[in-house]
Design an enzyme around this catalytic site. Structure first.
Site, PDB file in Angstrom:
ATOM      1  N   ARG A  94       0.855  -1.182   0.000  1.00 44.77           N
ATOM      2  CA  ARG A  94       0.000   0.000   0.000  1.00 44.77           C
ATOM      3  C   ARG A  94       0.892   1.233   0.000  1.00 44.77           C
ATOM      4  O   ARG A  94       1.465   1.609   1.025  1.00 44.77           O
ATOM      5  CB  ARG A  94      -0.897  -0.011   1.239  1.00 44.77           C
ATOM      6  CG  ARG A  94      -2.055   0.972   1.179  1.00 44.77           C
ATOM      7  CD  ARG A  94      -2.795   1.003   2.498  1.00 44.77           C
ATOM      8  NE  ARG A  94      -2.029   1.720   3.516  1.00 44.77           N
ATOM      9  CZ  ARG A  94      -1.978   1.363   4.801  1.00 44.77           C
ATOM     10  NH1 ARG A  94      -2.610   0.300   5.231  1.00 44.77           N
ATOM     11  NH2 ARG A  94      -1.275   2.083   5.659  1.00 44.77           N
ATOM     12  N   HIS A 110      -4.019   4.273   4.333  1.00 48.00           N
ATOM     13  CA  HIS A 110      -5.135   3.317   4.329  1.00 48.00           C
ATOM     14  C   HIS A 110      -6.383   3.977   3.777  1.00 48.00           C
ATOM     15  O   HIS A 110      -7.072   3.432   2.923  1.00 48.00           O
ATOM     16  CB  HIS A 110      -5.378   2.798   5.744  1.00 48.00           C
ATOM     17  CG  HIS A 110      -6.509   1.837   5.846  1.00 48.00           C
ATOM     18  ND1 HIS A 110      -7.769   2.212   6.257  1.00 48.00           N
ATOM     19  CD2 HIS A 110      -6.576   0.524   5.583  1.00 48.00           C
ATOM     20  CE1 HIS A 110      -8.564   1.162   6.235  1.00 48.00           C
ATOM     21  NE2 HIS A 110      -7.868   0.128   5.826  1.00 48.00           N
ATOM     22  N   TYR A 167       3.466   5.308  11.616  1.00 43.87           N
ATOM     23  CA  TYR A 167       3.776   3.928  11.984  1.00 43.87           C
ATOM     24  C   TYR A 167       4.617   3.188  10.935  1.00 43.87           C
ATOM     25  O   TYR A 167       4.949   2.019  11.144  1.00 43.87           O
ATOM     26  CB  TYR A 167       2.469   3.138  12.207  1.00 43.87           C
ATOM     27  CG  TYR A 167       1.494   3.178  11.042  1.00 43.87           C
ATOM     28  CD1 TYR A 167       1.641   2.329   9.950  1.00 43.87           C
ATOM     29  CD2 TYR A 167       0.414   4.050  11.048  1.00 43.87           C
ATOM     30  CE1 TYR A 167       0.753   2.370   8.891  1.00 43.87           C
ATOM     31  CE2 TYR A 167      -0.488   4.096   9.997  1.00 43.87           C
ATOM     32  CZ  TYR A 167      -0.322   3.250   8.917  1.00 43.87           C
ATOM     33  OH  TYR A 167      -1.209   3.290   7.858  1.00 43.87           O
TER      34      TYR A 167
END
Length: 391
Positions: A283, A287, A296
């Site tokens: 990805r 998100h 993160y």
């Protein structure tokens, strides 16, 4: 060449046995996942004994078509992301980096197959002939879907994580009972693989030998949790415990995704039951537009995966093989710009969402608490001064 005229085009399976390259497939480095690959990150075609047959005979025109699909899907996705940042959409789930997994698998489907997506399968929707602007109404809050699922055999987007796999399994069981010569494919992410719904669907699909392909796009981050915090084994190996095969494919290789998904769908149509396909991809963006992956995820990880970009990979192959020239890429860029303009115009012409619609369908016969909440919300809205008032 227009977007609409070719959106339903599907690459065909060739009937020949000629291999595209005599080179041996590159050896897997220590620590790298085992996966099916037909096109290296450098754009070099490599053979595969089991899956070459499913892309043998693919023409230069079809390869250009796959490239076009990925480019236009990425442009649409980028436009939708920009529109959300401008306040035109409430939310958007980007597919950036997952174009090969979606276009390859989407082009493997037949017209009579049925697709159950999550909320990120914009490329698969494109392959199924769904107008991309129809995907945006739900994210703007003006409808609950935006298209007729039976018009393209492409179900509405599913926000509840993993539930579409149960829907797909039930539908596939019905297909088998009807004796139809078609298959079902369900899309989900690595995060959804931890949901009970997904594992229940595996059980039912295996026991009832349902003609369904479970296509997991493992983009390695379930929002902010890495895959290693969800599983002790590669995801495709989970299928063994349920009694059906699993295979891991390079999710940034559109040819490999096309070949493996064709194999799995044909297997389902022959009555051989379900298959789990894990498309190992990444990805590249957030998100959703409400997420900040920099909190993160290390930038070095993203940079490493940028070198495996699925669009750049196929472009390198097309150029090296002499299958595309600068005129083709320039024409595609012009088409991409036109698509972007059309998306902007359509979205900005959509009505504003009905702010009170959320209260209308909570209970069939009304509810005192909902009525109270509606009144409170109406009073809150009325407290704002309209533009121009008080001047």
């Amino acid at each position: 060449m227009t977007v609409e005229s070719t959106a339903a085009r599907k690459p065909r399976r060739g009937g020949g046995t000629k291999r595209a390259s005599a080179r041996k497939a590159p050896a897997r480095k220590s620590g790298e996942p085992e996966l099916v690959q037909l096109l290296t990150p450098e754009g070099e075609r490599v053979p595969h004994a089991e899956y070459d047959a499913y892309v043998d005979g693919i023409t230069p025109e079809e390869l250009r078509g796959l490239y076009r699909d990925m480019v236009l899907t990425r442009r649409f996705d980028a436009e939708a992301t920009a529109l959300q940042r401008q306040g035109e959409l409430g939310l958007w789930a980007s597919l950036l980096g997952q174009e090969a997994a979606q276009i390859g698998s989407g082009r493997a489907t037949r017209e009579d197959d049925y697709v159950f997506p999550t909320y990120r399968e914009h490329g698969v929707a494109w392959c199924r002939g769904v107008d991309p602007t129809n995907l945006l109404g739900m994210f703007r809050g003006v409808n609950n879907g935006g298209w007729d699922p039976n018009g393209n055999n492409f179900h509405l987007y599913t926000i509840v994580i993993g539930s579409q796999t149960l829907h797909a399994t039930g539908y596939a069981m019905g297909v088998a009972k009807d004796g139809a010569d078609s298959a079902v494919i369900a899309y989900f992410g690595d995060g959804a693989s931890s949901q009970g719904d997904v594992n229940e669907s595996f059980t039912f699909a295996a026991v009832y030998n349902a003609p369904v392909v479970f296509f997991c796009q493992n983009n390695q981050w379930a929002i902010s949790e890495p895959t290693e915090k969800q599983t002790r084994v590669p995801l495709y190996q989970r299928a063994q415990g349920f009694g059906f095969p699993g295979v891991r494919v390079d999710g940034n290789d559109v040819l490999a995704c096309l070949a493996v998904t064709k194999w799995a769908l044909e297997r389902a149509r022959r009555g051989e039951g379900p298959t789990l396909v894990e498309a190992f991809t990444y990805r590249m963006g957030a998100h959703t537009t409400s997420d900040d992956p920099s909190k993160y995820r290390a930038d070095e990880e993203r940079v490493a995966w940028e070198a495996k970009d699925p669009i750049l990979r196929l472009r390198t192959h097309l150029t090296a093989a002499g299958h595309a020239d600068e005129a083709f890429f320039a024409e595609l860029e012009t088409e991409s710009e036109a698509l972007g303009r059309r998306v902007r115009e359509v979205v900005r012409a959509m009505p504003d969402p009905d702010r009170f619609a959320i209260f209308e369908n909570a209970y069939a016969d009304g509810h005192a608490l909902v009525d109270e909440e509606r009144a409170q919300f109406a009073a809150y809205q009325a407290s704002f001064v309209d533009e121009g008032e008080g001047e």
